[in-house]
Design an enzyme around this catalytic site. Structure first.
Site, mmCIF file in Angstrom:
data_model
loop_
_atom_site.group_PDB
_atom_site.id
_atom_site.type_symbol
_atom_site.label_atom_id
_atom_site.label_comp_id
_atom_site.label_asym_id
_atom_site.label_seq_id
_atom_site.Cartn_x
_atom_site.Cartn_y
_atom_site.Cartn_z
ATOM 1 C CG ASN A 185 18.321 43.159 86.133
ATOM 2 O OD1 ASN A 185 17.133 43.223 85.841
ATOM 3 N ND2 ASN A 185 19.022 42.050 86.011
ATOM 4 C CB CYS A 223 19.434 36.876 85.081
ATOM 5 S SG CYS A 223 18.654 37.500 83.595
ATOM 6 N N GLY A 271 12.824 37.618 87.900
ATOM 7 C CA GLY A 271 13.394 37.945 89.207
ATOM 8 C C GLY A 271 14.075 36.718 89.779
ATOM 9 C CB SER A 272 15.138 35.948 93.207
ATOM 10 O OG SER A 272 13.905 36.112 93.869
ATOM 11 C CD GLU A 275 21.481 35.425 89.337
ATOM 12 O OE1 GLU A 275 20.638 35.449 90.256
ATOM 13 O OE2 GLU A 275 21.172 35.522 88.142
ATOM 14 N N PRO A 301 6.314 47.002 88.453
ATOM 15 C CG PRO A 301 6.797 49.284 88.215
ATOM 16 C CD PRO A 301 5.648 48.313 88.370
ATOM 17 C CD GLU A 324 15.091 36.056 82.539
ATOM 18 O OE1 GLU A 324 15.940 35.516 83.284
ATOM 19 O OE2 GLU A 324 15.092 37.249 82.254
ATOM 20 C CG LEU A 325 12.687 31.992 87.731
ATOM 21 C CD1 LEU A 325 12.263 30.731 88.444
ATOM 22 C CD2 LEU A 325 11.941 33.197 88.290
ATOM 23 C CD GLU A 378 9.981 37.635 79.138
ATOM 24 O OE1 GLU A 378 11.089 37.761 79.675
ATOM 25 O OE2 GLU A 378 8.989 38.330 79.456
HETATM 26 P P1 ADP Z 1 15.931 40.778 92.786
HETATM 27 O O1 ADP Z 1 16.923 40.044 93.597
HETATM 28 O O2 ADP Z 1 16.268 40.932 91.357
HETATM 29 O O3 ADP Z 1 15.423 42.043 93.418
HETATM 30 P P2 ADP Z 1 13.347 39.665 93.409
HETATM 31 O O4 ADP Z 1 12.810 38.357 92.984
HETATM 32 O O5 ADP Z 1 13.440 39.939 94.869
HETATM 33 O O6 ADP Z 1 14.739 39.760 92.689
HETATM 34 O O7 ADP Z 1 12.539 40.864 92.766
HETATM 35 C C1 ADP Z 1 12.008 40.828 91.480
HETATM 36 C C2 ADP Z 1 10.623 41.441 91.520
HETATM 37 O O8 ADP Z 1 9.806 40.647 92.364
HETATM 38 C C3 ADP Z 1 10.565 42.864 92.068
HETATM 39 O O9 ADP Z 1 9.594 43.594 91.355
HETATM 40 C C4 ADP Z 1 10.132 42.624 93.502
HETATM 41 O O10 ADP Z 1 9.458 43.748 94.055
HETATM 42 C C5 ADP Z 1 9.177 41.476 93.327
HETATM 43 N N1 ADP Z 1 8.946 40.676 94.547
HETATM 44 C C6 ADP Z 1 9.777 40.439 95.579
HETATM 45 N N2 ADP Z 1 9.183 39.644 96.503
HETATM 46 C C7 ADP Z 1 7.932 39.370 96.035
HETATM 47 C C8 ADP Z 1 6.832 38.582 96.505
HETATM 48 N N3 ADP Z 1 6.889 37.901 97.670
HETATM 49 N N4 ADP Z 1 5.716 38.524 95.759
HETATM 50 C C9 ADP Z 1 5.641 39.185 94.584
HETATM 51 N N5 ADP Z 1 6.649 39.925 94.078
HETATM 52 C C10 ADP Z 1 7.781 40.023 94.791
#
Ligand code: ADP
Length: 460
Positions: free
Chosen positions: A132, A264, A208-209, A361, A156, A230-231, A438
């Site tokens: 994002n 987020c 990420g998530s 979300e 990334p 940062e989730l 951060e």
């Molecule tokens: P979003 O819903 O914002 O895409 P994610 O958590 O799926 O959230 O993705 C955030 C980052 O984490 C991305 O770079 C994605 O490729 C990475 N990612 C997704 N699944 C995994 C995993 N099992 N292990 C490591 N990185 C991951």
């Protein structure tokens, strides 16, 4: 192998990025590790100068970066330029902060001894970032790590690797050496496992998530790696009846429509005090109705597409489900007539806390409006979420502003503004939104270990 990057505005090919094998990722981790001793021993001033050079080279070509981001992410040009300035702010800030990693001396507990506390870089580090904010998410991690004396390898998002590799290219041109900053793309799960399983990597920063954050955190537990997480968020945005209504509407629209709602810290639950509710919704609808939906390669601010089909489906389903459960539509309410991944900016009212919308979300241009009676109820409902990233409130009552700042369970409380971030403030959450910060002087601490040194025998 390569990854094909798709432009979410029109499904055209935006570019390609490498899909690296496990062996190639392993080699990049080797380089990250090998570069650490030299980088960590460099003078902080020299590290700062390289960061500063990177900052200047990227700033001179900010338009190129912005256009790349529009193509792979779908955000509009003015927002992309704004993100670049925000993201550059981290490089600039930490280029300076590198020289301000202070320790302590502590009055000694023994007659012939001295006590020092020094701060040292934690070691080689890794980071995983989302799509994002393809630019800022990287600069705020890498600049901090490098300033502290750590090396960093970054993965990334495979949705938006073009901006990332461009940043790497400019870092090399600035003289930031191989190994000090590395980048890999490929299979996220495999790369994640290589990062978490490698004992040389001493820290992982992830944005990420919450689900993926927890997976990484448990894997990091095996090697007791430090983490910054940062989730997800479920930000409340409270508007009290003493608020300045025009300001509150403007702050809400800016916060909600940034990146078409795919943020987020986007206001996810908008609580408006009963007496103000109808007037506020009318003013909001009038303002949002003026904003166009379109592809982003233009100067006007527009609401863009969702990042991919899954993101679009989630938004469309949440809106449809809320409507079936009795939500009223004050504006929009449907996928946009343009088709593709565009959704209408939507305002929903008549919602209640039991709906899925209140606990999910949304990540789209949907204003979900709830009404409340009094301050105690607003605080209770604002806190009724597993997340705790940010909370916004508009009020002109000083006592109330203070009480909110104390009682809201979030890492960030933003009063009378819709704008959160800049390099000089600590960004981060509590509860299921993660831990660590951060930005600001707090951000660099995440990459430093505290070492206590006792020097005894000094009288002999
Ligand atoms: P979003 O819903 O914002 O895409 P994610 O958590 O799926 O959230 O993705 C955030 C980052 O984490 C991305 O770079 C994605 O490729 C990475 N990612 C997704 N699944 C995994 C995993 N099992 N292990 C490591 N990185 C991951």
């Amino acid at each position: 192998m390569t990854i094909t990057v798709i432009n979410p505005a029109d499904a055209s090919v935006a570019g390609h990025a490498p899909h690296l094998s496990a062996a190639e990722v392993g080699a990049a981790i080797d380089r990250t590790s090998a570069a650490f001793p030299r980088w960590s021993r460099m003078l902080a001033r020299e590290r700062g100068e390289l960061l500063r050079r990177w900052f200047e080279l990227v700033r001179a070509d900010r338009r190129l970066f912005a256009e790349t981001m529009v193509r792979e992410n779908g955000k509009c040009l003015s927002e992309a330029l704004g993100e670049i300035d925000y993201g550059l702010g981290f490089i600039e800030w930490y280029a300076e902060e590198a020289r301000r990693v202070y320790g302590d001396t502590i009055p000694s507990h023994a007659a012939d001894a001295a006590v020092m506390v020094i701060k040292q870089p934690v070691g080689p580090t890794a980071a995983i970032t989302p799509w994002n904010f393809p630019f800022m998410m990287i600069t705020r991690k890498v600049a901090t790590a490098l300033a502290a004396g750590c090396t960093m390898i970054i993965k990334p998002s495979e949705e938006t690797p073009l901006t990332a590799y461009l940043l790497l290219d400019y870092a090399r041109r600035a003289g930031i050496p191989e190994g000090v900053f590395e980048m890999v793309t490929g299979d996220p799960k495999e790369i994640g496992a290589l990062f978490t399983g490698d004992e040389r990597i001493r820290k992982i920063s992830f944005t990420g998530s919450t689900a993926v954050g927890k997976l990484l955190a448990s894997a990091c537990g095996q090697g007791l790696k430090k983490m910054t997480l940062e989730l997800g968020g479920n930000a409340p945005f409270m508007v009290f009846d003493d608020a300045h209504v025009e300001d509150a509407v403007a702050g809400l629209v800016a916060a909600k429509l940034r990146n078409s709602g795919q943020v987020c810290i986007s206001p996810n639950r908008i609580f408006v005090q009963e007496g103000l509710h109808d007037r506020f919704v009318a003013a909001l609808a009038e303002k949002v109705a003026q904003i166009r939906v379109d592809q982003g390669m233009q100067d006007e601010f527009v609401v863009g597409p969702m990042i991919n089909q899954a993101g679009f489906d989630k938004v469309a389903q949440l809106v449809a489900e809320a409507r079936e459960q009795g939500a009223r539509v004050a504006l929009g309410g449907r996928p946009h007539a343009k088709g593709g991944l565009f959704h209408e900016p939507t305002i929903l009212t008549g919602l209640h806390d039991g709906m899925r919308l209140a606990h999910t979300e949304i990540f789209g241009p949907v204003f979900a409006i709830y009404s409340f009676e009094d301050e105690a109820e607003a605080i209770r409902r604002a806190n009724d979420t597993e997340y705790g990233l940010v909370a916004y409130a508009y009020t002109r009552d000083l006592g109330r502003a203070f009480r909110l700042s104390q009682r809201i369970e979030a890492g960030m409380v933003i009063l009378n503004s819709g704008s959160v971030g800049t390099a000089s403030v600590p960004f981060g959450g509590v509860k299921q939104s993660g831990y660590g910060r951060e930005g600001s002087h707090h951000g660099i601490e995440e990459y430093l270990d505290v070492k206590y040194v006792l020097m005894a025998g000094l009288q002999h």
